[in-house]
Design a protein around this motif. Structure first.
Motif, PDB file in Angstrom:
ATOM      1  N   SER A   1       0.838  -1.194   0.000  1.00  0.00           N
ATOM      2  CA  SER A   1       0.000   0.000   0.000  1.00  0.00           C
ATOM      3  C   SER A   1       0.877   1.249   0.000  1.00  0.00           C
ATOM      4  O   SER A   1       1.836   1.343   0.755  1.00  0.00           O
ATOM      5  N   GLY A   2       0.580   2.184  -0.893  1.00  0.00           N
ATOM      6  CA  GLY A   2       1.376   3.411  -0.989  1.00  0.00           C
ATOM      7  C   GLY A   2       2.464   3.349  -2.040  1.00  0.00           C
ATOM      8  O   GLY A   2       3.238   4.290  -2.196  1.00  0.00           O
ATOM      9  N   ALA A   3       2.523   2.240  -2.799  1.00  0.00           N
ATOM     10  CA  ALA A   3       3.586   2.091  -3.792  1.00  0.00           C
ATOM     11  C   ALA A   3       3.354   2.958  -5.021  1.00  0.00           C
ATOM     12  O   ALA A   3       4.262   3.152  -5.826  1.00  0.00           O
ATOM     13  N   GLY A   4       2.133   3.455  -5.179  1.00  0.00           N
ATOM     14  CA  GLY A   4       1.850   4.297  -6.351  1.00  0.00           C
ATOM     15  C   GLY A   4       1.010   3.592  -7.398  1.00  0.00           C
ATOM     16  O   GLY A   4       0.865   4.086  -8.510  1.00  0.00           O
ATOM     17  N   LYS A   5       0.410   2.456  -7.039  1.00  0.00           N
ATOM     18  CA  LYS A   5      -0.371   1.683  -8.002  1.00  0.00           C
ATOM     19  C   LYS A   5      -1.609   2.459  -8.451  1.00  0.00           C
ATOM     20  O   LYS A   5      -1.882   2.567  -9.652  1.00  0.00           O
ATOM     21  N   SER A   6      -2.353   2.995  -7.481  1.00  0.00           N
ATOM     22  CA  SER A   6      -3.573   3.727  -7.849  1.00  0.00           C
ATOM     23  C   SER A   6      -3.248   4.978  -8.639  1.00  0.00           C
ATOM     24  O   SER A   6      -3.971   5.344  -9.571  1.00  0.00           O
ATOM     25  N   ILE A   7      -2.147   5.630  -8.260  1.00  0.00           N
ATOM     26  CA  ILE A   7      -1.748   6.832  -8.997  1.00  0.00           C
ATOM     27  C   ILE A   7      -1.456   6.475 -10.447  1.00  0.00           C
ATOM     28  O   ILE A   7      -1.863   7.174 -11.370  1.00  0.00           O
TER      29      ILE A   7
ATOM     30  N   LEU B   1      -1.970  16.242  -7.378  1.00  0.00           N
ATOM     31  CA  LEU B   1      -1.098  15.378  -8.178  1.00  0.00           C
ATOM     32  C   LEU B   1      -1.174  15.761  -9.648  1.00  0.00           C
ATOM     33  O   LEU B   1      -2.241  16.075 -10.157  1.00  0.00           O
TER      34      LEU B   1
ATOM     35  N   LEU C   1       5.913   9.039   0.670  1.00  0.00           N
ATOM     36  CA  LEU C   1       6.162  10.022  -0.379  1.00  0.00           C
ATOM     37  C   LEU C   1       7.027  11.155   0.170  1.00  0.00           C
ATOM     38  O   LEU C   1       6.781  11.678   1.230  1.00  0.00           O
TER      39      LEU C   1
HETATM   40  N1  LIG Z   1      -3.982  13.255  -3.922  1.00  0.00           N
HETATM   41  C1  LIG Z   1      -2.877  12.959  -3.245  1.00  0.00           C
HETATM   42  N2  LIG Z   1      -2.207  13.924  -2.588  1.00  0.00           N
HETATM   43  C2  LIG Z   1      -1.107  13.640  -1.899  1.00  0.00           C
HETATM   44  N3  LIG Z   1      -0.567  12.422  -1.791  1.00  0.00           N
HETATM   45  C3  LIG Z   1      -1.177  11.401  -2.410  1.00  0.00           C
HETATM   46  C4  LIG Z   1      -2.372  11.618  -3.157  1.00  0.00           C
HETATM   47  N4  LIG Z   1      -2.777  10.423  -3.644  1.00  0.00           N
HETATM   48  C5  LIG Z   1      -1.879   9.519  -3.223  1.00  0.00           C
HETATM   49  N5  LIG Z   1      -0.904  10.095  -2.491  1.00  0.00           N
HETATM   50  C6  LIG Z   1       0.246   9.419  -1.901  1.00  0.00           C
HETATM   51  O1  LIG Z   1       0.954   8.796  -2.958  1.00  0.00           O
HETATM   52  C7  LIG Z   1       1.435   7.528  -2.565  1.00  0.00           C
HETATM   53  C8  LIG Z   1       0.948   6.458  -3.498  1.00  0.00           C
HETATM   54  O2  LIG Z   1      -0.461   6.397  -3.429  1.00  0.00           O
HETATM   55  P1  LIG Z   1      -1.320   5.280  -4.145  1.00  0.00           P
HETATM   56  O3  LIG Z   1      -1.028   5.256  -5.592  1.00  0.00           O
HETATM   57  O4  LIG Z   1      -2.715   5.517  -3.759  1.00  0.00           O
HETATM   58  O5  LIG Z   1      -0.793   3.936  -3.469  1.00  0.00           O
HETATM   59  P2  LIG Z   1      -1.299   2.445  -3.697  1.00  0.00           P
HETATM   60  O6  LIG Z   1      -0.156   1.740  -4.307  1.00  0.00           O
HETATM   61  O7  LIG Z   1      -1.614   1.917  -2.350  1.00  0.00           O
HETATM   62  O8  LIG Z   1      -2.498   2.497  -4.589  1.00  0.00           O
HETATM   63  C9  LIG Z   1       0.979   7.316  -1.140  1.00  0.00           C
HETATM   64  O9  LIG Z   1       2.043   7.642  -0.292  1.00  0.00           O
HETATM   65  C10 LIG Z   1      -0.135   8.304  -0.971  1.00  0.00           C
HETATM   66  O10 LIG Z   1      -0.202   8.747   0.354  1.00  0.00           O
END
Ligand SMILES: Nc1ncnc2c1ncn2[C@@H]1O[C@H](COP(=O)(O)OP(=O)(O)O)[C@@H](O)[C@H]1O
Ligand SMILES: [Mg+2]
Lengths: 323, 323
Positions: free
Chosen positions: B40-46, B59, B277
């Motif tokens: 969790s937090g690896a950047g997958k959703s981003i 972002l 991050l």
């Molecule tokens: N809108 C945002 N503003 C600031 N930080 C974000 C935002 N969205 C995600 N993050 C941070 O970016 C990192 C990756 O998020 P995310 O892609 O959601 O992780 P995951 O791999 O669990 O899906 C995390 O540290 C999260 O806290």
């Protein structure tokens, strides 16, 4: 649905009874109706007759009961000040206040809703920033200040619009309206604007906050991810989610407009309930004051009831939550 | 089908920009299921959101080329991007409880989505909506069209979400943790549904998950994410039997896999935690937690290199050639 409606109606009736009881105690404990209503040379028989007519010889619960029954029959007592039935005084003044409230609400809706939606959808645009900046004035300036300024500019300096009264009215039998004459419209514009400034800015701010919040929600993001057009997303998917708080607040605002038009009516010498209320306070005319309080309470409660009954039509989750 | 090169996402702060995704590259072949895994937090959703340009502000995508079926989609105007979302790329969000609009019926949401992209009448859309509900395994599709989301269970809602994502016939489906928010008993059913739909239509898929078990059941190839970079991309078999990147190996060892190793498999956690991050160390982001780390790992960032059809970014890969 039926249980939802009946529970709301019961609540309303209960609150109205409480308000009536407070008003009743007010009438009972302030002032001496006999001293005020009886001529100084009244006979004992006259006195007894009045005592019986006013139910003063009965226990308090019975008196409250007959107070309520009288009210339900349209008998609201007699004004100490004018010796006229209170019902008649109220009926004479109500149309003026109702029309002022109606026009104020109209202004609120016609200006507040589009501006609020605009500010919520495009919060960063310069136009939205300008609207928000000006609206600070609307929230902070008291109604009467706005009223005085409007009079100073549009009545005194420019001479465009009258500064007091209702203008010419037309008697429809059950209702005297100022909305059918030119001078009536001219007269209502300034007080209606003064009365609506707060409401307009309030609605703008409320809609903006609500829309910005809904705009960030996951279901709106999903709607975007499905490629729905922006217009549909904002004007259907987002707005429908803001209706509940907006309608609630608008309802309360309408109650406020009616209840607290006292000050504005006074500034513009508007012959409505607010002015009647002030006159009654000055004359310690307790029956009128009491009925006015009950009336304002009833207006609030009925609007509130209407708002609550509209909830299930807007948000299907309400019925589930309350059942 | 989809090719992502050098995708970089930045989180602007008042002073500097924090890199959330650091030039990641991967591709999805036609008809393939690509798993994206990582803590969790690896950047997958981003990464998923960046593909359809739906990053949550602040972002921002600052570099990278995204090509869908030979066509660049990273610099489209809003209108063209809208036609990619839903129509070319379907997206499923994690939480079915918040993904659906609470005040609109399921049918309304499906019909609006189809009519945003397909040239069909309301009646046809209605019929197709019912067909979609049937395809995703909802009982009584016709009645379900008239239901509101709160009347459905979590699993049923996620089925609706999947129908919504697929109803305009996209060529790629991105599912971001589609089962994470669901009851364990429902998770397997939703995965089965995704697999069935994939087999029926041959749609390409990106399945984002933190759960290697899900990946092993669903994916053809896997991209392992760590701290905003890609650690390794391999086929499922290669990854599970012969991981290259020490982080991939660590993830495997931290996952219970009774079917692969039999009794007595010891779960071993990777020491330490993934950096947040803005706190990502220089060199290889994984080096503080890596038993194979050398001086090079502390000072230089290993590039994602291809070797024998798989890619990894490591100076000291397990069982592979050193960079
Ligand atoms: N809108 C945002 N503003 C600031 N930080 C974000 C935002 N969205 C995600 N993050 C941070 O970016 C990192 C990756 O998020 P995310 O892609 O959601 O992780 P995951 O791999 O669990 O899906 C995390 O540290 C999260 O806290
Ligand atoms: Mg995620």
């Amino acid at each position: 649905m039926l249980s939802y409606v009946s529970s709301r109606v019961l609540q309303t009736v209960a609150v109205l009874l409480v308000i009536s009881f407070i008003a009743f105690l007010l009438v009972q404990n302030l002032g001496d109706p006999l001293a005020i209503l009886l001529p100084p040379d009244a006979t004992l028989a006259q006195r007894d007759a009045l005592v019986r007519a006013l139910h003063l010889n009965q226990p308090i619960v019975a008196r409250f009961f007959s107070f309520v029954v009288d009210m339900l029959h349209g008998n609201f007592g007699i004004s100490y000040r004018t010796q006229e039935p209170v019902a008649k005084l109220i009926a004479e003044r109500f149309p003026a206040t109702a029309e002022l409230a109606f026009v104020s609400l109209l202004i609120t809706i016609v200006i507040g809703i589009p501006a609020g939606v605009y500010c919520g959808v495009r919060p960063r645009s310069w136009m939205a920033r300008a609207i928000m900046f000006t609206s600070i004035a609307g929230v902070t300036l008291p109604n009467f200040v706005v009223g005085v300024v409007l009079i100073a500019v549009f009545s005194v300096r420019l001479g465009w619009l009258p500064s007091f009264g209702r203008g010419a009215t037309v008697n429809l039998g059950f209702w005297t309206t100022g909305l059918l004459t030119r001078s009536g419209w001219e007269s209502i514009i300034l007080p209606a604007i003064a009365l609506s400034t707060f409401q307009v800015t309030f609605v703008i701010r409320l809609l903006r906050t609500q829309l910005m919040e809904v705009g960030r929600s996951e279901h709106i993001r999903f709607a975007r991810a499905r490629g729905l057009p922006d217009r549909r997303i904002w004007y259907v998917y987002a707005i429908k989610n803001t209706l509940l708080p907006v309608i609630t607040i608008m309802g309360l605002q309408l109650g406020n407009i009616i209840a607290f038009s006292v000050v504005t009516e006074n500034v513009f010498a508007w012959p409505g309930l607010g002015t009647l209320f002030l006159q009654s306070i000055q004359a310690a005319d307790i029956p009128v004051i009491a009925v006015y309080l009950i009336f304002v309470g009833a207006v609030f409660m009925v609007i509130n009831l209407a708002v609550e009954l509209s909830y299930p039509l807007i948000d299907p989750r309400i019925l589930k939550r309350t059942s | 089908m989809l090719d992502v090169r050098g995708l970089t996402v930045t989180l602007p702060t008042e002073t500097v920009g924090i890199t959330a995704l650091d030039g990641i590259s991967f591709d999805v072949k036609p008809g393939e299921v690509l798993g994206i895994v990582g803590e969790s937090g690896a950047g997958k959703s981003i990464a998923g959101a960046a593909i359809i340009d739906l990053l949550v502000p602040p972002l921002k995508r600052t570099a990278g080329a995204i090509t869908l079926a030979g066509e660049r989609i990273d610099h489209l105007d809003a209108q063209a991007m809208r036609k990619v979302r839903g129509r070319r790329i379907g997206y499923v969000f994690q939480d079915p409880m918040t993904s659906l609009n609470p005040v609109l019926t399921v049918g309304r949401q499906l019909i609006d989505t189809m009519r945003a992209h397909l040239d069909i009448t309301r009646g046809m859309a209605r019929r197709k909506a019912a067909e979609w509900l049937d395809r995703v395994g909802l009982p009584n599709p016709r009645e379900t069209l008239a239901r509101y989301p709160h009347e459905l269970s979590g699993g049923m809602r996620q089925r609706v979400v999947i129908a919504l994502a697929l109803c305009a016939d996209p060529v790629l489906l991105i599912a971001d943790e589609p089962t994470t928010a669901l009851d364990v008993s429902v998770q397997a059913h939703i995965l089965q549904l995704l697999r069935d739909l994939h087999e029926e239509s041959g749609i390409s898929m990106i399945l984002i998950t933190h759960d290697l078990g899900v990946v092993s059941k669903m994916a053809d190839r896997v991209a392992v994410f760590y701290a905003g970079r890609v650690a390794e991309i391999s086929t499922v078999t290669e990854l599970f039997e012969d991981p290259r990147h020490p982080y991939a190996e660590g993830l495997l060892q931290a996952t219970p896999r009774p079917s692969l190793t039999g009794r007595g498999h010891v779960i071993q956690q990777i020491p330490g935690v993934m950096p947040a991050l803005g706190k990502i160390p220089g060199g290889c982001a994984f080096h503080p937690r890596c038993s194979r780390a050398s001086e090079a790992c502390r000072t230089r960032v290993p590039e994602l290199r291809e070797e024998g059809g798989r890619s990894y970014s490591c100076f000291h890969p397990i069982g592979g050639k050193a960079q």
